[in-house]
Design a protein around this motif. Structure first.
Motif, PDB file in Angstrom:
ATOM      1  N   ASP A  76       4.095   9.161   1.157  1.00  0.00           N
ATOM      2  CA  ASP A  76       5.303   8.487   0.691  1.00  0.00           C
ATOM      3  C   ASP A  76       5.784   7.398   1.638  1.00  0.00           C
ATOM      4  OD1 ASP A  76       7.046   8.247  -1.496  1.00  0.00           O
ATOM      5  OD2 ASP A  76       8.666   9.198  -0.369  1.00  0.00           O
ATOM      6  N   THR A  77       4.880   6.834   2.395  1.00  0.00           N
ATOM      7  CA  THR A  77       5.186   5.651   3.181  1.00  0.00           C
ATOM      8  C   THR A  77       4.493   4.457   2.535  1.00  0.00           C
ATOM      9  OG1 THR A  77       3.290   6.001   4.650  1.00  0.00           O
ATOM     10  CG2 THR A  77       5.413   6.981   5.303  1.00  0.00           C
ATOM     11  N   ALA A  78       4.941   3.272   2.894  1.00  0.00           N
ATOM     12  CA  ALA A  78       4.367   2.060   2.316  1.00  0.00           C
ATOM     13  C   ALA A  78       4.062   1.066   3.422  1.00  0.00           C
ATOM     14  CB  ALA A  78       5.322   1.444   1.296  1.00  0.00           C
ATOM     15  N   THR A  79       2.981   0.329   3.247  1.00  0.00           N
ATOM     16  CA  THR A  79       2.576  -0.703   4.201  1.00  0.00           C
ATOM     17  C   THR A  79       2.616  -2.049   3.497  1.00  0.00           C
ATOM     18  OG1 THR A  79       1.083   0.889   5.255  1.00  0.00           O
ATOM     19  CG2 THR A  79       0.780  -1.436   5.789  1.00  0.00           C
ATOM     20  N   ARG A  82       0.864  -1.181   0.000  1.00  0.00           N
ATOM     21  CA  ARG A  82       0.000   0.000   0.000  1.00  0.00           C
ATOM     22  C   ARG A  82       0.901   1.231   0.000  1.00  0.00           C
ATOM     23  NH1 ARG A  82      -5.447  -0.900   1.869  1.00  0.00           N
ATOM     24  NH2 ARG A  82      -5.773  -3.099   2.380  1.00  0.00           N
ATOM     25  N   ALA A  83       0.829   2.027  -1.060  1.00  0.00           N
ATOM     26  CA  ALA A  83       1.650   3.228  -1.195  1.00  0.00           C
ATOM     27  C   ALA A  83       0.815   4.427  -0.762  1.00  0.00           C
ATOM     28  CB  ALA A  83       2.121   3.391  -2.630  1.00  0.00           C
ATOM     29  N   ASN A 133       2.075  -1.342  -6.724  1.00  0.00           N
ATOM     30  CA  ASN A 133       1.956  -0.283  -5.729  1.00  0.00           C
ATOM     31  C   ASN A 133       0.492   0.148  -5.698  1.00  0.00           C
ATOM     32  OD1 ASN A 133       4.871   0.586  -4.865  1.00  0.00           O
ATOM     33  ND2 ASN A 133       4.969   0.291  -7.081  1.00  0.00           N
ATOM     34  N   TYR A 134      -0.163  -0.172  -4.611  1.00  0.00           N
ATOM     35  CA  TYR A 134      -1.595   0.102  -4.440  1.00  0.00           C
ATOM     36  C   TYR A 134      -1.726   1.484  -3.811  1.00  0.00           C
ATOM     37  CZ  TYR A 134      -6.300  -0.572  -2.362  1.00  0.00           C
ATOM     38  OH  TYR A 134      -7.611  -0.445  -1.970  1.00  0.00           O
ATOM     39  N   ARG A 135      -2.085   2.465  -4.623  1.00  0.00           N
ATOM     40  CA  ARG A 135      -2.079   3.856  -4.168  1.00  0.00           C
ATOM     41  C   ARG A 135      -3.215   4.109  -3.179  1.00  0.00           C
ATOM     42  NH1 ARG A 135       0.362   8.150  -6.605  1.00  0.00           N
ATOM     43  NH2 ARG A 135       0.471   7.051  -8.609  1.00  0.00           N
TER      44      ARG A 135
END
Length: 725
Positions: free
Chosen positions: A126-129, A121-122, A208-210
């Motif tokens: 600008d962090t990602a999970t 999850r983007a 990348n799932y926005r």
């Protein structure tokens, strides 16, 4: 046969669609096609798809005559796909670099009915999970294929269409389509897994799932979230039709249904409080309707308690439990934020006193006739706000316009302009009580968005370099920006003025919020369109320029990451090439003149005009513009005069600061990457040559079609007269 057909449905994703398409087409893998589906999007989605289709034969653009929704749009793309496999990628998501060769290798080796890939999850900050892949498959899933009954835990991976690549013939034989409505993935992805004879899993992040800050249905309140029930009804109807072949999986599917319903209800941004009891009641009804006779694997602990409350229909207890959990979370947050009273200063500074005055003024009524204007951090009367102010004085004389300026810039205002000086009581009073607030940058953080007030963000250029949230990816150029503060300021905007479709697209992604875009052209460029030959002669006379002199304006942009950097540029050598009739005007970026220091220097035929009050004067006076990554090129192109892109640090600038497009690849004229090349362009006449003219025309067709001399009028009518004409 093509290996992979990408189906990319797109609706209101103009700010993200280019990144999505580039992430697919830029892979080191060519055995693919892209079917872009414009779901009757009201923005520039269709034009973007047509643009990509025109330049890349792997892309086909499909425009639907009316909006049908994500599921039917995917079906339309599926009907035109020819690949062995089909991959549904949403237009606001994007692929991880270099993932396709590995995906293709697994498809060719295993020949699965469905290949499930990993994702992150983007988030907009600008962090990602990470996904649940590691929890679902604590041991690597390996390369062997399996059926769902052998590994039912696969259903605990996110149930979306874009994280799985499906064999097209398998879909056709199964007759499986996407249903209309929200949560359309549910009635597609679970049946795909249930029916597949060969499932493969690739534990590599491919998507990348926005997580969009605005515009996503998961952040939109409304009764359409009730459509999740119909999607699950379709899943169980298919299971009933398929009978014994999938009967043993019914308990696991049921558990996923209850989990999903709880997820939708538990997200406070989806179901409004007034609708929650009815949503819960439908959950209970479906629990009783579809619960397997042999039971199901309900979770333990708090989640298990929620399942039991749903089964019993105990909404009040469920609601009380939810409220208690939220209260505990709020208390913990408050405790963390609390500061000891001893830390608070007892002495109020002058600024603090004025802020208290501002807060007191906020309690007074808004002045229904007051509009406040500002530009470039109160540097004076300039840019789009100045053009809008002039149009409003003519079209809406009942509106009283007041400018905010620094004390050292008061003498630059046109005669008769009403103003307040920044930092004075009048400044705070005007900001507090204005109905309209117009600026080409953001007002300070302390400014409140009052109900009934209208904030107009005019911006001050078409972006070449990345802006807003996109700067998070380029920390060298971001300079320690407070992105959370930026978004609080953006949330005050009611209108965002853009000069072309490209700007609209970039602002949508750089500044995600709920403002209304007015894509009407740039008000400040009206003067460039309407200026007469006599006006141009007068401007040149004031600047001391003779009628036969050839004027080159050099206007480089600022390098935030290299504040002391200056592009290599020797005025005397350029003047030698220009000859005795040449004149050079040099203008630095406004960032270099924040304190208002005048640095005008005359050196014969080379003049520093950085302190000249109107850049539009300089555009009109110049015969040629030389610039690099500055938005000046978009404004100057309105004049249809030669432009030279001089970009000696192109690669370093793009790497450190980030750019939305390469101005050396899509230039408004001739291009030089070294100073020697710049001299040769003028020496050879290439500056005005046929290729430069063709490049300028392409640039103008893309960016300048709205600049017709009436942009300020369009803004004034919409903002002050509520007239969209």
């Amino acid at each position: 046969m093509t290996l992979i057909s990408f189906v990319v449905p797109a609706y209101r994703v103009q700010g993200y669609l280019r990144e999505c398409l580039d992430s697919i087409l830029g892979q080191p893998f060519d055995d693919l096609e892209v079917i872009g589906v414009d779901d009757a999007s009201p923005d520039a989605v269709g034009d973007i798809l047509d643009e990509y289709a025109a330049r890349d034969p792997r892309v086909r653009a499909l425009r639907l005559p009316r909006n049908v929704g994500l599921g039917p749009a995917r079906n339309a793309g599926l009907d035109r796909a020819v690949g062995e496999y089909v991959w549904f990628v949403d237009g606001d998501d994007w692929l991880a670099p270099d993932c396709l060769p590995e995906v293709a290798g697994r498809l060719r080796a295993a020949r699965p009915d469905v290949l499930v890939v990993d994702h992150v999850r983007a988030h907009w900050n600008d962090t990602a999970t990470r996904s649940a892949m590691a929890e679902v498959f604590p041991e690597p899933p390996g390369e062997a294929t399996f059926r769902l009954r052998d590994r039912p835990e696969t259903m605990h991976l996110l149930h979306t269409a874009w994280n799985r690549v499906v064999r097209r013939e398998f879909l056709v034989d199964l007759g499986l389509r996407f249903a209309p409505g929200w949560y359309e993935d549910v009635s597609f992805t679970y049946p795909v897994l249930l029916a597949a004879e060969r499932i493969a899993v690739l534990d590599r992040v491919c998507v990348n799932y926005r997580q969009r800050r605005a515009g996503a249905i998961t952040r939109t309140r409304g009764d359409r979230h009730f459509e999740v029930f119909a999607q699950w009804h379709r899943v169980f109807a298919l299971m009933d039709r398929w009978g014994p072949a999938v009967a043993e999986l019914r308990p696991a599917v049921f558990e996923r249904m209850v989990w999903h319903h709880l997820t939708v209800l538990g997200n406070g941004e989806r179901i409004a409080p007034a609708l929650r009891p009815a949503f819960f009641a439908q959950m209970t009804a479906d629990h009783r309707r579809f619960r397997p006779a042999e039971g199901y694997p309900a979770p333990d602990g708090l989640e298990g308690l929620k399942h039991r409350l749903v089964a019993a229909g105990r909404w009040r207890t469920f609601s009380a439990l939810r409220a208690a959990n939220q209260a505990r979370a709020t208390a913990r947050g408050t405790a963390r934020r609390a500061l000891p009273v001893a830390r608070r200063t007892a002495r109020l500074t002058r600024d603090a006193v004025l802020r208290e005055y501002y807060r007191a003024e906020l309690r007074r009524p808004i002045d229904p006739t007051l509009a406040v204007y500002a530009a470039y951090w109160y540097r004076g009367y300039a840019c789009n706000p100045a053009a809008i102010h002039a149009a409003a004085r003519r079209l809406a004389p009942q509106v009283r316009g007041v400018w905010i300026v620094r004390r050292d810039r008061v003498d630059t205002l046109p005669p008769g302009t009403e103003f307040v000086v920044a930092g004075t009581p009048g400044y705070y009073r005007t900001l507090a009580r204005a109905r309209w607030l117009v600026n080409n940058v953001n007002f300070p953080d302390f400014v409140r968005k009052r109900p009934g007030s209208v904030h107009v963000q005019t911006h001050h250029g078409t972006p070449v370099k990345v802006m807003g949230l996109d700067q998070q990816r380029f920390p060298l150029g971001a300079g320690g920006m407070d992105f959370a503060g930026l978004l609080r300021r953006v949330d005050r905007w009611d209108y965002s003025i853009t000069s072309n479709s490209f700007s609209t697209q970039m602002w949508d992604r750089a500044y995600p919020a709920s403002y209304t875009t007015l894509e009407v052209g740039y008000p400040r460029n009206d003067r460039l369109v309407t200026a007469t030959a006599e006006e141009v002669r007068e401007i040149r006379d004031r600047l001391g320029i003779g009628p036969d002199e050839r004027v080159v304006l050099y206007a480089p942009t600022h390098r935030e990451h290299l504040p002391r950097y200056r592009p290599p540029f020797d005025p005397e050598r350029l003047l030698d090439v220009l000859g005795p009739a040449g004149r050079l005007l040099i203008r630095s970026h406004y960032f270099n003149d924040r304190a208002g220091r005048a640095r005008r220097r005359s050196g014969g035929r080379a003049v520093d005009v950085s302190d000249h009050g109107s850049v539009e004067d300089l555009y009109l006076a110049a015969d040629v513009l030389v610039t690099d990554y500055s938005s000046a090129m978009f404004d100057y192109a309105v004049l249809d005069r030669p432009i030279v892109v001089y970009a000696p640090d192109r690669d370093a600038y793009a790497l450190a600061r980030g750019v939305y497009f390469d101005v050396t690849a899509e230039p408004p004229g001739a291009v030089a990457l070294t100073f020697a090349e710049l001299l040769e362009l003028f020496r050879s006449g290439a500056v005005t040559g046929a290729e430069a003219q063709r490049a300028r025309q392409r640039f103008r067709d893309r960016f300048c079609t709205l600049d017709d001399g009436h942009a300020a009028e369009r803004v004034a009518r919409r903002v002050f007269l509520d007239n969209p004409a």
